[in-house]
Design an enzyme around this catalytic site. Structure first.
Site, PDB file in Angstrom:
ATOM      1  N   ARG A  73     -41.340  -0.233  27.417  1.00 52.31           N
ATOM      2  CA  ARG A  73     -41.635  -0.398  25.996  1.00 52.31           C
ATOM      3  C   ARG A  73     -43.137  -0.608  25.800  1.00 52.31           C
ATOM      4  NH1 ARG A  73     -40.217  -4.828  24.720  1.00 52.31           N
ATOM      5  NH2 ARG A  73     -39.020  -5.475  26.537  1.00 52.31           N
ATOM      6  N   TYR A 116     -38.914   6.973  26.700  1.00 54.84           N
ATOM      7  CA  TYR A 116     -38.385   5.819  27.430  1.00 54.84           C
ATOM      8  C   TYR A 116     -37.372   5.024  26.596  1.00 54.84           C
ATOM      9  CZ  TYR A 116     -37.801   1.201  29.225  1.00 54.84           C
ATOM     10  OH  TYR A 116     -37.200   0.042  29.641  1.00 54.84           O
ATOM     11  N   GLY A 166     -36.171   1.857  25.493  1.00 59.72           N
ATOM     12  CA  GLY A 166     -36.370   0.996  24.339  1.00 59.72           C
ATOM     13  C   GLY A 166     -37.214   1.629  23.231  1.00 59.72           C
ATOM     14  N   LYS A 214     -33.028  -1.434  20.670  1.00 61.98           N
ATOM     15  CA  LYS A 214     -33.926  -2.477  20.175  1.00 61.98           C
ATOM     16  C   LYS A 214     -34.361  -2.205  18.734  1.00 61.98           C
ATOM     17  CE  LYS A 214     -33.330  -4.604  23.904  1.00 61.98           C
ATOM     18  NZ  LYS A 214     -34.091  -4.823  25.089  1.00 61.98           N
ATOM     19  N   HIS A 244     -31.164 -11.133  20.909  1.00 63.37           N
ATOM     20  CA  HIS A 244     -31.371 -10.518  22.228  1.00 63.37           C
ATOM     21  C   HIS A 244     -30.588 -11.341  23.265  1.00 63.37           C
ATOM     22  CE1 HIS A 244     -34.528  -9.050  25.400  1.00 63.37           C
ATOM     23  NE2 HIS A 244     -33.530  -8.211  25.300  1.00 63.37           N
ATOM     24  N   SER A 264     -36.524  -9.533  28.539  1.00 65.05           N
ATOM     25  CA  SER A 264     -36.178  -8.357  29.337  1.00 65.05           C
ATOM     26  C   SER A 264     -36.511  -8.600  30.813  1.00 65.05           C
ATOM     27  CB  SER A 264     -36.972  -7.146  28.855  1.00 65.05           C
ATOM     28  OG  SER A 264     -36.753  -6.935  27.481  1.00 65.05           O
ATOM     29  N   CYS A 277     -35.094 -10.511  33.038  1.00 67.76           N
ATOM     30  CA  CYS A 277     -34.976 -11.899  33.517  1.00 67.76           C
ATOM     31  C   CYS A 277     -33.534 -12.224  33.911  1.00 67.76           C
ATOM     32  CB  CYS A 277     -35.452 -12.877  32.446  1.00 67.76           C
ATOM     33  SG  CYS A 277     -37.235 -12.845  32.212  1.00 67.76           S
ATOM     34  N   GLY A 278     -32.726 -11.198  34.150  1.00 63.49           N
ATOM     35  CA  GLY A 278     -31.403 -11.446  34.722  1.00 63.49           C
ATOM     36  C   GLY A 278     -30.243 -11.509  33.743  1.00 63.49           C
ATOM     37  N   LYS A 279     -30.372 -10.957  32.536  1.00 65.89           N
ATOM     38  CA  LYS A 279     -29.238 -10.994  31.608  1.00 65.89           C
ATOM     39  C   LYS A 279     -28.048 -10.199  32.164  1.00 65.89           C
ATOM     40  CE  LYS A 279     -30.997  -9.724  27.576  1.00 65.89           C
ATOM     41  NZ  LYS A 279     -32.425  -9.600  27.997  1.00 65.89           N
ATOM     42  N   ASP A 318     -27.050  -7.485  26.608  1.00 63.02           N
ATOM     43  CA  ASP A 318     -28.398  -7.402  26.025  1.00 63.02           C
ATOM     44  C   ASP A 318     -28.485  -7.844  24.570  1.00 63.02           C
ATOM     45  OD1 ASP A 318     -31.167  -6.709  26.439  1.00 63.02           O
ATOM     46  OD2 ASP A 318     -30.854  -4.880  25.292  1.00 63.02           O
ATOM     47  N   ASN A 343     -39.568  -1.024  36.683  1.00 63.00           N
ATOM     48  CA  ASN A 343     -38.736  -0.994  35.473  1.00 63.00           C
ATOM     49  C   ASN A 343     -37.784   0.214  35.493  1.00 63.00           C
ATOM     50  OD1 ASN A 343     -37.889  -2.071  32.940  1.00 63.00           O
ATOM     51  ND2 ASN A 343     -39.108  -0.524  31.872  1.00 63.00           N
ATOM     52  N   SER A 344     -37.437   0.695  36.706  1.00 60.29           N
ATOM     53  CA  SER A 344     -36.467   1.795  36.761  1.00 60.29           C
ATOM     54  C   SER A 344     -35.106   1.264  36.310  1.00 60.29           C
ATOM     55  CB  SER A 344     -36.404   2.396  38.164  1.00 60.29           C
ATOM     56  OG  SER A 344     -36.155   1.408  39.140  1.00 60.29           O
ATOM     57  N   ARG A 345     -34.301   2.160  35.768  1.00 60.91           N
ATOM     58  CA  ARG A 345     -33.118   1.727  35.024  1.00 60.91           C
ATOM     59  C   ARG A 345     -31.898   2.559  35.361  1.00 60.91           C
ATOM     60  NH1 ARG A 345     -33.680  -2.603  31.004  1.00 60.91           N
ATOM     61  NH2 ARG A 345     -35.862  -3.170  31.208  1.00 60.91           N
ATOM     62  N   ARG A 361     -38.491 -17.269  32.328  1.00 59.23           N
ATOM     63  CA  ARG A 361     -38.925 -17.249  33.715  1.00 59.23           C
ATOM     64  C   ARG A 361     -40.099 -18.202  33.794  1.00 59.23           C
ATOM     65  NH1 ARG A 361     -38.626 -13.008  37.704  1.00 59.23           N
ATOM     66  NH2 ARG A 361     -37.249 -11.654  36.521  1.00 59.23           N
ATOM     67  N   TYR A 387     -28.296 -16.139  40.759  1.00 59.47           N
ATOM     68  CA  TYR A 387     -27.170 -15.193  40.826  1.00 59.47           C
ATOM     69  C   TYR A 387     -25.822 -15.924  40.700  1.00 59.47           C
ATOM     70  CZ  TYR A 387     -31.086 -12.338  42.244  1.00 59.47           C
ATOM     71  OH  TYR A 387     -32.304 -11.711  42.270  1.00 59.47           O
ATOM     72  N   ASP A 405     -24.598 -18.441  42.054  1.00 63.20           N
ATOM     73  CA  ASP A 405     -24.675 -19.907  42.005  1.00 63.20           C
ATOM     74  C   ASP A 405     -25.035 -20.425  40.610  1.00 63.20           C
ATOM     75  OD1 ASP A 405     -23.935 -20.828  44.655  1.00 63.20           O
ATOM     76  OD2 ASP A 405     -25.675 -19.684  45.341  1.00 63.20           O
TER      77      ASP A 405
HETATM   78  O1  SAT Z   1     -36.446  -0.823  27.095  1.00 64.70           O
HETATM   79  S1  SAT Z   1     -35.373  -1.630  26.558  1.00 64.70           S
HETATM   80  O2  SAT Z   1     -35.886  -2.410  25.428  1.00 64.70           O
HETATM   81  O3  SAT Z   1     -34.271  -0.819  26.128  1.00 64.70           O
HETATM   82  C1  SAT Z   1     -34.823  -2.713  27.742  1.00 64.70           C
HETATM   83  C2  SAT Z   1     -35.529  -3.999  27.645  1.00 64.70           C
HETATM   84  O4  SAT Z   1     -36.752  -4.038  27.865  1.00 64.70           O
HETATM   85  O5  SAT Z   1     -34.887  -5.010  27.333  1.00 64.70           O
HETATM   86 MN    MN Z   2     -33.269  -6.378  26.481  1.00 64.88          MN
END
Ligand code: SAT
Ligand code: MN
Length: 583
Positions: A70, A198, A200, A207, A227, A249, A251-253, A276, A365-367, A398, A491, A493
């Protein structure tokens, strides 16, 4: 396919007249359409077919190397007056923004197909579901929208019955970062995105619609667009407690939403509702109910493994589109942190033979883009029209220091302050410096479609409307010791922390009172089976005035920029905490 909705007809015609596509394709969302679009993208190189024996239905997309995250500095909220957008948004006057973008769109789709993509955010038949139409010249966006939303003929039917829809216009343009803009016009329910393919920036249902536009609508209509992941925690007696959690984004959601409890928690099950975005509505029963507007996951690949997220790995076994991961000789996707040894002969995310000197093999930031229904823990209630009842809201970020592992707010008003004063280290999900602490209230800094001061006032307004609001908590999985090592295993835990949260919601869990809120009493966290030093646990739960005093000063200064928009209640909270820390 076409439509009986006049407004939609006229809009599509006017966009076509401006952008001059060679063809117009109305997406019906069918499997056949998906396969046809995918086959054409394999033909023209937009997608690479992965090993179909080990990864059936999986493809790799490599985006332009300048277009991998983003772009917050190029994202605007264009309200008629600047204060409505607030200091938390870039602002442009709407007429100027339209003129700027329309000049870029002129003729931009020549030689291309224009896809008209009707979509629904939220379950079919839900009173909370909202429709949109994205016009795009990217087939990758069209197929991704089919995974991420309820896309096609049924969504169009919804539009024809309900009339209103969000208009999203997207063109990848020439991918020049100098001509890249993501513009929102909340008063017109309109989005204009140019120059990026990309996630987002380009999947406008996510978003742009479900957070920036929806947060604006939510304030006007008395609900919340957040979010947040949504998960259900089922105890061994079969009772399920739902929680919603906001983290920035990357951070483990996704990991928390699919958590696999440690073996000591036999009989507990975690159900994934969303990873998300949550739309929260106050129901007649006084509780806050949540729906996940999305139908898929657009998650961060690096770090995902059987150890960190086995449910996610199982979800990704088939029918997944990967973006900017590395590719093995065997035609399989690969990223840093995945199971096993790094194979020889990797191709990196830019399509070059992997060389350590070029950086990571997979972009940080690969998805992956995958249907939520493929997740083994996908909640049987994820499609319930009324959503699921939320007992706890969790904020987090974080933070290597300052914030303890977990604490609970004293009440709703204090909880809104806890959310509003959140900070987090920046990640690769947005372009810019990584690892820098910035204030990220409710994890909404890049996503709130209006002035944060008014947004907090809206949050605060809920306490007058109900006595059954969720409890509010703050967590931090990312505390580091003096040697820079994570102190908490994280994770699976994290279940130990969630269990205390569930206990608190049920009026059990023991707590002690600290200036910042309620902390778990000694032994209140279930640490059975975990090898962790008691001193480390004490440190994880410590509230150090030395760290908190500068923190609260910083929060006060941050609030100052919202001038008169900042609710007095939040100023009072700053005072109260500063006082409490002194004594
Ligand atoms: O790029 S997105 O906004 O879809 C994913 C994220 O950064 O939370
Ligand atoms: Mn997000």
């Amino acid at each position: 396919m076409t439509t009986s909705n006049r407004e939609l007809q006229n809009w599509v015609a006017s966009v076509a007249a401006l952008t001059k596509p060679d063809r117009i394709h109305w997406c019906d969302g069918s499997e056949q359409e998906y396969q046809t679009l995918v086959a054409a993208m394999v033909q023209d190189g937009t997608l690479i077919k992965l090993n179909q024996d080990t990864h059936p239905g999986c493809y790799l997309h490599r985006s332009n190397p300048t277009d991998v995250a983003r772009v917050e500095h190029l994202t605007f909220v264009c309200t008629s007056d600047k204060p409505s957008a607030g200091p938390n948004n870039n602002w442009m006057e709407p007429a100027a923004a339209h003129a700027k973008l329309d000049a870029l769109y002129a003729g931009a789709m020549q030689g291309r197909t224009m896809y008209v993509v009707p979509y629904l955010m939220g379950p079919y038949g839900s009173p909370y579901a909202r429709a949109g139409v994205e016009i795009t010249d990217s087939a990758y966006v069209a197929v991704s929208m089919r995974i991420m939303t309820r896309m096609g003929a049924k969504a169009l039917q919804h539009i024809e019955q309900n009339a209103t829809f969000v208009k999203g216009l997207h063109s990848i343009g020439d991918l020049n970062p100098e001509r890249r803009f993501i513009m929102h016009f909340p008063e017109e329910l309109t989005i204009k995105s140019f120059g990026s393919g990309y996630g987002g920036n380009a999947l406008l249902g996510k978003k742009c619609h479900a957070l920036r536009i929806a947060s604006w609508q939510a304030r006007e209509e008395g609900w919340l667009a957040e979010h947040m992941l949504i998960l259900g925690l089922e105890d061994p007696h079969g009772q399920t407690t739902y929680v919603a959690a906001a983290f920035p984004s990357a951070c483990g959601k996704t990991n928390l939403a699919m958590l696999l409890p440690p073996t000591e928690f036999a009989g507990w099950k975690v159900w994934t509702v969303g990873d998300d975005i949550a739309w929260l509505h106050l129901a007649p029963d006084g509780r806050l109910w949540a729906v996940n507007p999305e139908a898929g996951f657009f998650g961060v690949a690096p770090g995902t493994s059987t150890k960190t997220n086995a449910n996610c790995m199982a979800t990704l076994g088939r029918d997944t589109i990967y973006t900017n991961v590395a590719l093995s000789d065997a035609g399989e996707p690969w990223w840093e942190g995945i199971d096993g040894e790094q194979p020889a002969g990797l191709t990196d995310w830019q399509g070059r033979p992997y060389q350590p000197g070029n950086g990571a093999a997979a972009h940080p930031n690969s998805r992956f883009t995958v249907a939520a229904a493929q997740c083994p823990t996908y909640s049987p209630h994820a499609n319930d029209p009324q959503g699921v009842p939320i007992s706890a809201i969790i904020f987090g970020g974080r933070r290597a220091t300052v914030a303890p592992l977990v604490y609970e707010a004293f009440d709703w008003e204090h909880g809104v302050f806890v959310g509003a004063s959140c900070a987090s280290e920046t990640t690769a999900a947005a372009t810019g410096e990584v690892g820098k602490v910035r204030r990220d209230p409710m994890a909404m800094t890049p996503f709130c479609g209006y002035n944060f001061g008014e947004y907090w006032a809206h949050w605060l307004s809920f306490s007058a409307k109900s006595e059954k609001l969720p409890r509010i908590f703050h967590v931090n999985w990312f505390r580091k010791d003096g040697n820079g090592r994570f102190m908490w295993p994280g994770y699976g835990d994290n279940m130990r922390v969630l269990k205390w949260i569930v206990d608190r919601c049920q009026g059990k869990g023991q707590a002690v009172t600290a200036p910042i809120g309620y902390l778990p009493a000694a032994d209140a966290l279930d640490l059975r089976g975990l090898t962790i030093d008691p001193a480390t646990v004490r440190e994880l739960l410590a509230v150090d005035a030395k760290h908190w005093q500068p923190e609260i000063e910083h929060v006060g200064q941050y609030f100052d920029q919202y001038v008169e928009a900042i609710p007095a209640a939040l100023r009072d909270q700053v005072q109260r905490l500063a006082q409490a820390l002194k004594s």
